[in-house]
Design an enzyme around this catalytic site. Structure first.
Site, PDB file in Angstrom:
ATOM      1  N   ASP A  47       0.859  -1.174   0.000  1.00 35.36           N
ATOM      2  CA  ASP A  47       0.000   0.000   0.000  1.00 35.36           C
ATOM      3  C   ASP A  47       0.903   1.235   0.000  1.00 35.36           C
ATOM      4  O   ASP A  47       2.127   1.150   0.140  1.00 35.36           O
ATOM      5  CB  ASP A  47      -0.947  -0.031   1.219  1.00 35.36           C
ATOM      6  CG  ASP A  47      -2.213   0.772   0.955  1.00 35.36           C
ATOM      7  OD1 ASP A  47      -3.250   0.488   1.557  1.00 35.36           O
ATOM      8  OD2 ASP A  47      -2.148   1.689   0.108  1.00 35.36           O
TER       9      ASP A  47
HETATM   10  C1  GLC Z   1      -4.258   4.301  -0.457  1.00 36.08           C
HETATM   11  C2  GLC Z   1      -5.166   3.145  -0.066  1.00 36.08           C
HETATM   12  C3  GLC Z   1      -5.219   2.042  -1.087  1.00 36.08           C
HETATM   13  C4  GLC Z   1      -5.065   2.626  -2.468  1.00 36.08           C
HETATM   14  C5  GLC Z   1      -3.656   3.179  -2.575  1.00 36.08           C
HETATM   15  C6  GLC Z   1      -3.407   3.850  -3.929  1.00 36.08           C
HETATM   16  O1  GLC Z   1      -3.533   4.710   0.662  1.00 36.08           O
HETATM   17  O2  GLC Z   1      -4.920   2.535   1.200  1.00 36.08           O
HETATM   18  O3  GLC Z   1      -6.472   1.368  -0.916  1.00 36.08           O
HETATM   19  O4  GLC Z   1      -5.266   1.627  -3.456  1.00 36.08           O
HETATM   20  O5  GLC Z   1      -3.359   4.086  -1.535  1.00 36.08           O
HETATM   21  O6  GLC Z   1      -4.213   4.981  -4.047  1.00 36.08           O
END
Ligand code: GLC
Length: 713
Positions: free
Chosen positions: A257
């Site tokens: 993440d």
């Molecule tokens: C965010 C979220 C995740 C998302 C990623 C890219 O922090 O936790 O669900 O896909 O970053 O935007």
């Protein structure tokens, strides 16, 4: 030697690490930290993947840098959060889950993939299948709700829809099923907080949707930000390498993440970037999203012997394999090509599906005095509240390329549906702050009308990532507005726009009708008008239990019985002194303008062996004067087992449409093996004995009819 082996043999260390690096573009910001200039990084091979970029022109420009100007010409993997639509926005996942209809879940994902592929996107960070049982957590809105079986069905349907038949096609995009796992169980519903669940709950509730996602062919998986019992998921080798890649043979790509690898230092499990990078790589995390921990830390980690070149090559190979599966080497410009734009006809089809899905997601929570549907002859309606004319809010917290100016507000939908009716619209309050003068003006507007429609709830900043709330009520200004209008004694219909259940028992007691309209997407206003005017008879059902008060949370239907089950009035039972232990509305609750009765529940055979299947049938009668569709749920209960089992477990959901006065039969075919559960040793076990079979409109015991099944040894 194949393409990937040839590339691996030719790549420098920096180029290998570059393939594990996903840098953030800037069309949308979805995480902390500065965005750096990506062009030089792409040319040098230090950036092999991007997120938050879309648009044929923009994507082709960065692909050109990678393919034509970098030494090895490896195309970029472009990812985006295409959660519930790309340009055409469908209802948020929590709302769409309330259809209990995998075919529609798949269809909306299919359209989202076509629209995103036409915009150059090759990978989505969806579906999110975290089981969510705590509405204090802002991301419940992104989830398919509280039930693991629903989450698993949702995962499989979305993977089929997004990935289509062939990932090589421009209309197919790879999915990243997220967030593995347990994120929905953050302590106190507080965003990013630690998770402490039992091994049993992990294996019974939070892991099953990901096992289904692997079986359904998810191309990638994203570990959650959180730590489970002190082990951050981003460095959780037992779950990522052991359970996922070992037991479930997942050979796809693990994408961290946003910034999560660098944040292992904040978790306190790594003393520097090199250690953080080593922990993540050894746990099997292939791509570093946005933290640059791999670029900055892996060379040092290799020097210190914290990781080996074989682990690095394995990750690079998985990333290159995904790029190859997506056809990026064959034609990096296929997605976003001029010939793949979405036609006006397709857009119209997409908008129609968005409207159909949105109206089916609306849940009629309460309905008294026959105030709905609104009479066709209505002459003067007041529409008040902060969400009445909101368009941006209708798109929800993850709008991808959705545009507010293409969304239909509630007022606009009603104006189109009731062209001969005077519709006065006043905000009367903000979602957070309110002026008394605004309330007075709104009250006067309602005084003059024959009916008031109150549009209350959350704006998108109150939901989604970083949207945890300790109080699930309406902000003061909205409550003051609502109470002032309810005092008028006029018929009042309330529309709740939100990403979670709201604890407003005072509203349910006093309004004539309350509907959960969630964040319904581009066609929100039209869908709401379809339901309020009776053009569509509501069918939506709650995918989460709706608490009376935040003090009850986490509250879900599949609780274990306890040694002293709740007994109203009995102090020494599992209840509260100050409110009933039951929810405001049960999982699966949702009223219709029609009314249905159930009868003749049958389970055949009544005694079955583990290797057999049972057939469950139930008769349904629409005894009203209006056509309607009923959604019925099939629950089981393992009455006595080697570990205490939930009072209900969902095993199926079916819909039946019936004309006025008509009767029908719903059928389920259930393998007895599906009654197995996670035993004391955490392995699956099926134990002989008595099972209860329940069918009903919701998990409310008062709405279930039951029969028995004996599983023989
Ligand atoms: C965010 C979220 C995740 C998302 C990623 C890219 O922090 O936790 O669900 O896909 O970053 O935007």
């Amino acid at each position: 030697m194949g393409r990937i082996d040839r590339l691996l043999a030719a790549m420098t260390l920096d180029e290998k690490i570059g393939q594990l690096n996903m840098a953030a573009g800037s069309r949308v910001v979805t995480g902390p930290g500065a965005r750096r200039d990506v062009e030089e990084g792409i040319r040098s091979g230090r950036i092999g993947n991007l997120l938050n970029v879309w648009g044929g022109k923009e994507v082709h420009a960065v692909q050109h840098l990678a393919v034509e100007q970098s030494r090895l010409g490896i195309p970029l993997l472009i990812g985006l959060d295409v959660m519930h639509g790309h340009r055409t926005i469908f209802p948020v996942p929590l709302a769409e889950a309330g259809l209990f209809d995998p075919a529609t879940w798949e269809r909306t994902a299919r359209i989202a993939a076509k629209e995103a592929g036409a915009d150059g996107v090759a990978l989505t960070f969806a579906p999110m299948v975290d089981v969510a049982r705590d509405p204090r957590w802002g991301r419940m809105v992104e989830s398919p709700g509280e039930d693991p079986w629903v989450a698993a069905e949702f995962a499989a349907a979305k993977i089929r829809g997004f990935q289509g038949r062939d990932l090589q096609e421009a209309a197919s995009i790879a999915v990243t099923t997220k967030h593995l796992c347990g994120y929905g169980a953050v302590s106190a519903g507080r965003e990013y907080a630690s998770v402490d669940v039992s091994e049993r709950t992990l294996h019974e509730v939070h892991l099953p949707p990901f096992a289904t996602a692997v079986s359904a062919g998810t191309a990638a998986i994203m570990p959650a930000f959180i730590d489970i019992a002190g082990v951050p998921m981003t460095a959780n080798a037992p779950l990522l390498q052991g359970w996922l890649r070992g037991m479930h043979a997942f050979d796809g790509v693990l994408i961290s993440d946003y910034n999560a690898i660098a944040e292992l230092c904040n978790h306190g499990v790594a003393s520097d970037t090199a250690e953080a990078a080593a922990l993540a790589l050894r746990a099997g995390v292939d791509v570093d999203m946005a933290s640059e921990a791999y670029v900055q830390g892996l060379p040092e980690a290799l020097r210190r012997g914290l990781v080996g070149m074989a682990e690095l090559d394995a990750s690079v190979s998985r990333v290159l394999t995904l790029k190859e599966r997506l056809g990026l080497f064959d034609d990096p410009y296929r997605r976003g090509a001029a010939g793949h734009t979405v036609s006006a006809r397709r857009t119209a089809t997409a908008r129609q599906l968005a409207r159909e899905t949105a109206r089916r997601a609306i849940v009629l929570l309460t309905h008294r005095h026959g105030v709905l549907p609104i009479a066709p002859g209505a002459r003067h309606i007041a529409v008040v509240g902060p969400l009445a004319s909101a368009r941006h809010e209708m798109l929800g917290p993850w709008p991808s390329a959705g545009r507010a100016d293409e969304a239909v507000s509630i007022v606009e939908g009603l104006q189109k549906a009731l062209p001969n009716c005077r519709i006065d619209h006043l905000a009367g309050a903000g979602t957070a702050a309110t002026k008394r003068s605004a309330i007075s003006a709104a009250v006067e507007s309602c005084r003059a009308a024959e009916l008031a429609i109150l549009c209350l709830g959350e704006d998108v900043s109150m939901s989604g990532e970083g949207g945890s709330r300790a109080d699930l009520g309406l902000p003061d200004g909205q409550r003051t507005l609502a109470e002032a209008i309810l005092e008028l004694g006029k018929p009042v219909i309330v529309l709740l726009t939100s990403g979670r259940p709201l604890t407003v028992p005072w509203l349910f007691e006093r309004a004539d009708a309350v509907l959960a309209t969630w964040f319904l997407g581009s066609e929100a206003g039209n869908a709401i008008a379809d339901v309020l005017t009776g053009k569509f008879n509501p069918t939506g059902k709650l995918p989460v239990t709706w608490p009376r008060a935040v003090g009850q949370v986490p509250l879900f239907y599949g609780q274990r019985p306890s040694g002293r089950p709740a007994k109203p009035g009995e102090r020494l039972s599992s209840c509260y002194l100050d409110i009933p232990a039951t929810p405001q509305f049960a999982f699966g609750h949702g009223l219709s303008y029609a009314s249905f009765t159930l009868a003749e529940l049958r389970c055949t055979p009544a005694v079955a062996r583990a290797d057999e299947s049972i057939k469950v049938t139930v008769a349904v009668h629409n005894h009203s004067a209006i056509a309607g569709e009923a959604t019925l749920f099939l629950f089981v209960r393992d009455v006595v087992a080697s570990v205490a089992r939930p009072v209900l477990e969902l095993k199926g959901a079916r819909r039946i449409a019936l004309e006025p006065g008509a009767r029908g039969t719903l059928r389920w075919q259930l393998p007895v093996a599906s009654l197995a559960f996670v035993g004391a040793d955490l392995g699956l076990v099926l134990e002989p004995g008595r099972f209860e079979i329940h069918v009903g409109h919701s998990a409310d015991p008062g709405e279930l009819i039951s029969c028995n099944l004996e599983v023989s040894s």
